[in-house]
Design an enzyme around this catalytic site. Structure first.
Site, PDB file in Angstrom:
ATOM      1  N   HIS A  40       9.251   6.744 -38.379  1.00  0.00           N
ATOM      2  CA  HIS A  40      10.204   6.481 -39.450  1.00  0.00           C
ATOM      3  C   HIS A  40      11.589   6.231 -38.874  1.00  0.00           C
ATOM      4  O   HIS A  40      12.026   6.955 -37.974  1.00  0.00           O
ATOM      5  CB  HIS A  40      10.287   7.677 -40.407  1.00  0.00           C
ATOM      6  CG  HIS A  40       9.229   7.669 -41.462  1.00  0.00           C
ATOM      7  ND1 HIS A  40       9.428   8.154 -42.728  1.00  0.00           N
ATOM      8  CD2 HIS A  40       7.951   7.218 -41.450  1.00  0.00           C
ATOM      9  CE1 HIS A  40       8.326   8.014 -43.443  1.00  0.00           C
ATOM     10  NE2 HIS A  40       7.418   7.448 -42.685  1.00  0.00           N
ATOM     11  N   GLU A 109       6.817   0.351 -45.175  1.00  0.00           N
ATOM     12  CA  GLU A 109       7.522   0.863 -46.350  1.00  0.00           C
ATOM     13  C   GLU A 109       8.971   0.397 -46.312  1.00  0.00           C
ATOM     14  O   GLU A 109       9.593   0.342 -45.240  1.00  0.00           O
ATOM     15  CB  GLU A 109       7.479   2.391 -46.366  1.00  0.00           C
ATOM     16  CG  GLU A 109       6.076   2.958 -46.498  1.00  0.00           C
ATOM     17  CD  GLU A 109       6.020   4.446 -46.198  1.00  0.00           C
ATOM     18  OE1 GLU A 109       6.943   4.953 -45.531  1.00  0.00           O
ATOM     19  OE2 GLU A 109       5.058   5.090 -46.626  1.00  0.00           O
TER      20      GLU A 109
END
Length: 336
Positions: A40, A109
């Site tokens: 991330h 994402e």
């Protein structure tokens, strides 16, 4: 049936880099066969969140461990990264830690890609999936060690070569939440990744059959595909603590649309904290009895998964690893 493996999910969204390394080292001593890390750029939470760089973490852990298999779960090689550079990075790690590195990939994402400069509307699934397939093709060509002229719809190389590549390249694991990508994993993946807590029908009737269908279409042995599942488990001998520990990971209980489209960790945190603890805990195996915990985990083995990666939500991961080694690991090995 494929070999039963036990793994540890290193929660990069929850812990600082040094702590995350030390936890992986402890995981090996607790009986884990593998450790996976999320990739991330931004965490699920703004307050108290972390986002160390996954590839630096993998290298640090590789130096501190002997047999632990290391991989991403997952990395998106298609937006903020150039897949050719990811191919180079993983080839280098594969040379440093032979037989211990895999690349787990997903379609991405908005949370991680918008902040790093992706322009325009966040792409629909069709485009994200097409980018993923193309990136895997490119990386595998580069891992052959030849000069590669690649002219794809999204990525291009001209006379590109990776000079240090481990024999056989790098195993690629495909993350899938539905049968379309699961079928692709069966057709093209060395492994398949999914997450727990979504009901028997998804795993036993959709995902695993799709993996097998994809393998059959490509004339591959489905049993040779490592079938990994991230098992969300909050195990503690204190039942109240087992329940409350799930709170930090409330974002996982948001809808798939929210998780893929919200691009700000502050907004993600607001949406997650509005959820009641009962809804948050539904995604988790919450248990204080080891036999109950292992019985629930065992369902996934019956449904066709063989590589069980345990994601514990609490801040005291050392406690979880101690309890895992004492209470769960001996019982889990018997599932084989």
């Amino acid at each position: 049936m494929a070999e039963l493996k036990l793994g540890y999910k290193a929660s990069a969204e929850q812990f600082a880099p040094r702590e995350l390394v030390e936890l992986a080292v402890l995981a090996e001593s607790a009986g884990m066969d593998s450790a996976t890390v999320s990739d991330h750029f931004q965490p699920w939470r703004h307050e108290g969140g972390h986002a160390p760089f996954s590839l630096a973490w993998m290298t640090a852990v590789g130096e501190r461990t002997k047999n632990l298999v290391l991989g991403t779960s997952v990395l998106t090689p298609t937006f903020r990264y150039n897949p050719a550079v990811i191919a180079q990075a993983f080839a280098t790690m594969g040379c440093l830690y032979p037989g211990r590195i895999f690349l787990g990939v997903g379609t991405g994402e908005a949370l991680n890609e918008i902040a790093t400069g992706y322009a325009g509307e966040w792409p629909e699934f069709k485009e994200r999936f097409a980018r993923l397939r193309e990136s895997v093709r490119l990386m595998r060509e580069l891992w052959l060690g030849d000069r590669v002229d690649f002219d794809g719809e999204y990525y291009r190389t001209k006379g590109a070569s990776i000079y240090d590549v481990p024999e056989g390249g790098i195993p690629v694991y495909i993350a899938a939440g539905g049968p379309v990508v699961a079928k692709y994993a069966g057709r093209a993946g060395d492994g398949f990744i999914c997450t727990s807590g979504k009901g028997e029908e998804l795993y036993a009737e959709k995902l695993i059959p799709a993996v097998k269908e994809g393998a059959a279409a490509a004339d591959r042995d489905a049993d040779a595909i490592d079938r990994m599942i991230e098992i969300k488990i909050s195990y503690d001998t204190d039942p109240e603590l087992a329940l409350e520990n799930t709170r930090f990971w409330a974002p996982l209980s948001l809808t798939a649309e929210q998780k893929h489209s919200i691009d700000d960790p502050i907004e993600m945190e607001k949406a997650a904290d509005a959820l009641p603890i009962e809804q948050v805990a539904k995604r988790w195996i919450v248990a204080s009895d080891p036999d109950e915990a292992v019985e629930k985990v065992g369902q996934y083995v019956k449904w066709g998964l063989n590589h069980l990666v345990f994601h514990a939500p609490g801040h005291d991961q050392r406690r979880f690893l101690e309890l895992f080694k004492r209470d769960l690991e001996p019982r889990l090995r018997k599932l084989a």
